[in-house]
Structures are given as C-alpha cells and as structure tokens.
Design a protein around this motif. Sequence first.
Motif: not given
Length: 288
Positions: A8-10, A38-42, A84-85
């Motif tokens: 899981v990459s947020l 890859c989860v796009g938070n907004g 993500d970083d």
Amino acid sequence: MTPRVAVVSLTQGTRQDDLRVGLESVLAQEGVELDVVCVGNGWDPTDLPDGVRALALPENVGIPAGRNAGAAVVSGDYVFFLDDDAAIPSTSFLADAIALFERDPSLGLIQPRVVDPTGTANPTRWIPRIRKGEPDESGQVFSVWEGATILPSEVFAASGGWGDPYFYAHEGIELAWRVWGAGRRAWYAGHLVANHPAIDPARHEEYHRLNARNRVWLARRNLPAVLRPVYVGSWMLVQTIRWRRHPKRLAVWFGGLREGWTTDCGPYRPLGWITIGRMTAAGRPPVV
C-alpha cells in the motif's frame, strides 16, 4: 512457495516523482509476488508504473484511514506500507524482512532503519527507542516510524489496522502496542534500510496540536483507566521541559491536550494486563 506481499502506497499527488521512485523500488523486489495499490488521498492517481493499481479516495481521510482503505483492496501473506516519499534501495528488502518473520514467529511487525539518501544527517526520531543507541542496532520496540512497515497479514488484521481517527501522528505507536497485544513483538531491523528525506514534521503548527491531542487519544483508546493520567502526565512533563523556551509552541500543545480529553477518540480497545506486563518486562511499560 513464493510469499505474496500486499503493498500500500499512500499519496496526495503532491510528490509524483518521489512516488514513482518508491513504487519502482517495490516493483524491483525479488523473490516475492506483489499486489500493489497506490491510494490517492483526495486525488486520482495517474501515470503509475505498470503493475500498480490505483484507488482514488474522494477526499483526504487522513493517513491511517487512507492506509486502511488500501489494505482492504490488496491481498497477500504480508502487508507492506510505503509512504510516497520513501523507497527501498535493496531489491531483496521484502524477502529479507520475510526471512526474519520466518526465523522468529514471535515477530509481528518490522520497521527498517531509515536513511536520507542525500547524505543529510538522519534524525534520531527515526530510531524508535528511548535509548537511541546506534542506528544499525536491531531490537524490539514499542512505537514505529510509519513510512515503511511490514507485518504478516493476520497480525495486521488482529491488531485492528491503523487507527482511523488519528488522521496524522501517533498511529504508529498504537499499531506497535496492538501488535504486542496480539501476542507478537514489534521489531526495529537495523540491517534493513528504507530511504526517506530528513524533513522536520514539527515545522507545522498543526503537528503540535495533533501530537498532543493524539497522545491523549492513544491513552483513552488503549490504556486501562488507571494508567491514562500517568501516560499523559509523563508526556506533559517531557514536553514542558523540551519546549520551556517556546511558550507559543507549548500553548498550542496544551490546547491539543484539552481537545484530546473532550473529543471523540473512537472505540476503546484496552491492552490487557498480561500485555502490559510483557511490555514492561521487555523494557518499556506503556506509561511513557
């Protein structure tokens, strides 16, 4: 059998170059099968490497809830969370971590050593021990840096996942505590390395408020009533000493404490006294 890892990459979509580096470091892993989201938070993730699925959340639900949303749509024997970083420079990182779990079934969570790849000095906060020691020294811990963590999937499920209400800050302490509560140990693996830039989270005023509020929530969500004031009181003393020359920062922090006692913190799931005894015997009772 080749172990399968759910990844899981947020992200909020603000660091797309770093995101790609991190995802490609995951896809380069050897000796494992991967299920990567890859989860796009907004944000609706776009331009992802082949082999990475996208999950778009319509709004920023916070870091813990975003990670949980991703974990719900991937499957594997293990689950790995990568910010993500962040990136993992070794292509055997996941296989090496899994080998630790296989050699020692008492382990329930692994955090690697964190290194700034540019050579900038690495903050000691990345070492989740009170007595920091050498950064490559491994050992059991009671909090974790959340940017790169791996757990057996059944342990993650037994722990209840990340604490959704926190939004940001201290969810890694709760997850480590609950891993101990599941009868396992959280482990800092000094020989495993994740890369992350050395950025100070305390540069934001919001950090100070959430840091304090979530300290109280952590106690209210996890500790027997008799230990809650001891835990919060110990951190009041620590922060007052640390920030005695920063009255504005302390004012924000004490405002966060008040918020922590007066707002809804979500469900109560206390550590058992046996777990508290195990943590105490291992060197850190959950009162500091």
